[in-house]
Design a protein around this motif. Structure first.
Motif, short mmCIF file in Angstrom:
data_model
loop_
_atom_site.label_atom_id
_atom_site.label_comp_id
_atom_site.label_asym_id
_atom_site.label_seq_id
_atom_site.Cartn_x
_atom_site.Cartn_y
_atom_site.Cartn_z
N VAL A 1 13.09 14.19 -5.41
CA VAL A 1 13.14 12.95 -6.20
C VAL A 1 13.00 13.33 -7.66
CG1 VAL A 1 12.03 10.72 -6.62
CG2 VAL A 1 12.10 11.65 -4.29
N PRO A 2 13.96 13.00 -8.52
CA PRO A 2 15.09 12.09 -8.29
C PRO A 2 16.42 12.77 -7.96
CG PRO A 2 14.85 12.45 -10.62
CD PRO A 2 13.79 13.29 -9.96
N GLU A 3 16.44 14.08 -7.78
CA GLU A 3 17.71 14.78 -7.60
C GLU A 3 18.50 14.24 -6.40
OE1 GLU A 3 15.04 17.45 -9.92
OE2 GLU A 3 14.84 16.19 -8.13
N ASP A 4 17.80 14.01 -5.26
CA ASP A 4 18.47 13.50 -4.06
C ASP A 4 18.36 11.99 -3.92
OD1 ASP A 4 19.11 16.13 -3.26
OD2 ASP A 4 17.11 16.39 -2.40
N ILE B 1 5.16 5.16 -4.66
CA ILE B 1 4.66 6.54 -4.64
C ILE B 1 4.58 7.04 -3.20
CG2 ILE B 1 2.62 7.97 -5.11
CD1 ILE B 1 2.25 6.23 -7.67
N GLY B 2 4.23 6.15 -2.28
CA GLY B 2 4.25 6.51 -0.86
C GLY B 2 5.65 6.87 -0.42
N ALA B 3 6.65 6.09 -0.89
CA ALA B 3 8.05 6.35 -0.54
C ALA B 3 8.51 7.70 -1.10
CB ALA B 3 8.93 5.23 -1.08
N ILE B 4 8.09 8.01 -2.32
CA ILE B 4 8.44 9.30 -2.94
C ILE B 4 7.91 10.46 -2.10
CG2 ILE B 4 7.98 10.80 -4.92
CD1 ILE B 4 7.87 8.17 -6.62
N ASN B 5 6.66 10.35 -1.70
CA ASN B 5 6.06 11.44 -0.93
C ASN B 5 6.66 11.57 0.46
OD1 ASN B 5 4.48 12.07 -3.09
ND2 ASN B 5 2.58 11.17 -2.29
N ALA B 6 7.06 10.44 1.05
CA ALA B 6 7.72 10.50 2.36
C ALA B 6 9.04 11.25 2.23
CB ALA B 6 7.95 9.09 2.88
N ALA B 7 9.79 10.95 1.16
CA ALA B 7 11.07 11.64 0.93
C ALA B 7 10.84 13.14 0.72
CB ALA B 7 11.77 11.04 -0.28
N CYS B 8 9.83 13.48 -0.06
CA CYS B 8 9.53 14.89 -0.32
C CYS B 8 9.11 15.61 0.97
CB CYS B 8 8.42 15.01 -1.36
SG CYS B 8 8.92 14.48 -3.01
N THR C 1 0.81 -1.22 0.00
CA THR C 1 0.00 0.00 0.00
C THR C 1 0.85 1.27 0.00
OG1 THR C 1 -0.09 0.12 2.42
CG2 THR C 1 -1.79 -1.21 1.31
N TYR C 2 0.20 2.36 -0.32
CA TYR C 2 0.83 3.69 -0.28
C TYR C 2 1.38 3.95 1.12
CZ TYR C 2 1.09 8.80 -0.01
OH TYR C 2 1.51 10.09 0.21
N GLU C 3 0.55 3.65 2.13
CA GLU C 3 0.93 3.91 3.51
C GLU C 3 2.17 3.12 3.91
OE1 GLU C 3 -3.15 5.05 2.81
OE2 GLU C 3 -2.14 3.12 2.52
N ALA C 4 2.25 1.86 3.46
CA ALA C 4 3.39 1.01 3.80
C ALA C 4 4.69 1.57 3.21
CB ALA C 4 3.15 -0.41 3.29
N GLY C 5 4.63 2.03 1.95
CA GLY C 5 5.80 2.62 1.32
C GLY C 5 6.22 3.91 1.99
N TYR C 6 5.24 4.70 2.37
CA TYR C 6 5.50 5.98 3.06
C TYR C 6 6.24 5.73 4.37
CZ TYR C 6 4.70 10.74 4.76
OH TYR C 6 4.88 12.02 5.22
N SER D 1 7.91 3.05 5.37
CA SER D 1 9.23 2.43 5.19
C SER D 1 10.29 3.47 4.83
CB SER D 1 9.17 1.36 4.09
OG SER D 1 8.34 0.29 4.50
N MET D 2 9.97 4.37 3.91
CA MET D 2 10.91 5.43 3.55
C MET D 2 11.13 6.38 4.72
SD MET D 2 12.96 6.82 1.39
CE MET D 2 12.67 6.57 -0.38
N LYS D 3 10.08 6.69 5.44
CA LYS D 3 10.16 7.57 6.60
C LYS D 3 11.11 6.97 7.65
CE LYS D 3 7.27 9.65 10.21
NZ LYS D 3 5.90 9.66 10.80
N GLU D 4 10.99 5.67 7.87
CA GLU D 4 11.86 4.98 8.83
C GLU D 4 13.33 5.08 8.42
OE1 GLU D 4 10.79 0.92 9.57
OE2 GLU D 4 8.71 1.42 10.05
N LEU D 5 13.60 4.84 7.14
CA LEU D 5 14.97 4.94 6.64
C LEU D 5 15.57 6.31 6.92
CD1 LEU D 5 14.79 3.19 3.14
CD2 LEU D 5 16.30 2.51 5.01
#
Length: 358
Positions: A267-270, A254-261, A224-229, A231-235
């Motif tokens: 994304v993808p610069e960093d 897409i969740g991971a992308i938004n967490a990074a942002c 899910t979106y939430e799971a990706g968000y 996971s990236m947030k944890e990292l």
């Protein structure tokens, strides 16, 4: 005029017996072409609709196939269902759909419901196959095929994809782009054939490039979106900022992308991000997501065709069928494409050349 036309009305208007009309409808016994056409003309004229229950009693066939899914709104499930439904119609079958919300008890209730509806076969799409459900379906004598990440752990009819090859190729591509710190967000920590294949492909690509495996870069989330968000947030909160992140699910990517942002990274610069499945949302997202194209429509089509063959007692060469993953996104210059072109296999590019890989 009667509001409901019956088989008796058709027989009277056509000047034939009820049994003759039944034979024409069910194609159970031969009648002359002249009589058959006369009955069909009356059916068309009157708008008569045969009773499916009565028809099944004569033919011993319900022309129904049950499809059990974990979440009907899931993008993965949507595309699999499209393949199932279209092929079912080609072979004059109707689909009875059961949505279980990934609940084990609801899955069992769905099996019993479909059995009561006299389905001729079942296609089960689920995140995790339950062994007691497999045994129950087999004991009921209902032909079944499975689409699930754990299905290949059992001696059952399954449809899956070549996950190790696809995961290896995507990881290798990221390495070829100059990335060494590659986070890997998997959909599950379950010890299944699918998860082992995906992890093996990731590890093989790292090993071949002399990059040491860093366990801290591996996260186990979900689809899910939430799971990706999360996971990236944890990292990022652990102080780990990977050069690239490979997520084995598009919604999770897409969740991971938004967490990074949300953490202030570009994304993808960093951080470069890649996904898996090439579901509809991957085509809608901007910038377009670089992702592994998984032939979900084909998986559904193959699964329903297998069931129909089992129903008709036709020969199947294998219990386990694998469809091939391709790439979608900005992988147009990847060596894998050159090889596919040589073989005339082609590719699907949904992300153009401006995906989320720098």
């Amino acid at each position: 005029m009667k509001s409901t036309i019956t088989i008796k009305d058709v027989a009277k208007k056509a000047g034939v017996s009820i049994s003759t009309v039944s034979r024409v409808i069910n194609d159970s016994k031969p009648v002359t072409d002249e009589v058959k056409q006369k009955v069909l003309d009356v059916i068309k004229e009157t708008g008569y609709i045969p009773n499916p229950l009565a028809r099944s009693l004569v033919t011993k066939r319900s022309q129904l196939i049950g499809v059990i899914v974990p979440e009907v709104s899931d993008s993965f499930v949507n595309e699999v269902l499209n393949g199932i439904e279209e092929v079912a119609k080609m072979y004059d079958y109707e689909i009875l759909l059961a949505n279980t919300y990934s609940d084990k008890e609801q899955e069992l209730k769905s099996i019993n419901l479909l059995r009561a509806k006299q389905v001729e076969g079942i296609v089960m799409v689920c995140w995790k196959v339950e062994e007691d459900h497999i045994n129950y379906i087999q004991n009921c004598g209902i032909p079944a095929t499975y689409i699930s990440k754990t299905a290949r752990d059992y001696d059952i009819y399954t449809v899956s994809t070549s996950n190790k090859e696809a995961t290896y190729d995507m990881t290798k591509y990221l390495i070829d782009k100059g990335h060494e710190e590659i986070a890997f967000i998997m959909t599950s920590k379950d010890d299944t054939v699918l998860e082992r294949e995906r992890l093996s492909g990731y590890e093989q690509a790292l090993n071949e490039s002399n990059i040491k495996l860093d366990e801290s870069l591996i996260k186990y989330g979900g689809t899910t979106y939430e799971a990706g968000y999360e996971s990236m947030k944890e990292l990022l909160e652990e102080g780990i900022v990977p050069q690239a992140t490979f997520v084995t699910g598009d919604e999770a990517a897409i969740g991971a992308i938004n967490a990074a942002c949300d953490k202030g990274y570009k994304v993808p610069e960093d951080i470069s991000v890649a996904g898996f499945n090439d579901v509809k949302i991957a085509k809608m997202y901007r910038p377009k997501l670089t992702t592994v194209y998984q032939p979900l429509y084909d998986m559904g089509a193959v699964a329903i065709r297998m069931v129909i063959k089992l129903i008709n007692k036709e020969h199947l060469e294998s219990k386990k069928i694998q469809t091939r993953n391709l790439f979608a996104g900005n992988l147009l210059k990847h060596p894998a494409f050159d090889e596919m072109r040589k073989k005339g296999e082609g590719y699907r590019a949904s992300g153009g050349t401006c995906g989320l890989i720098r």
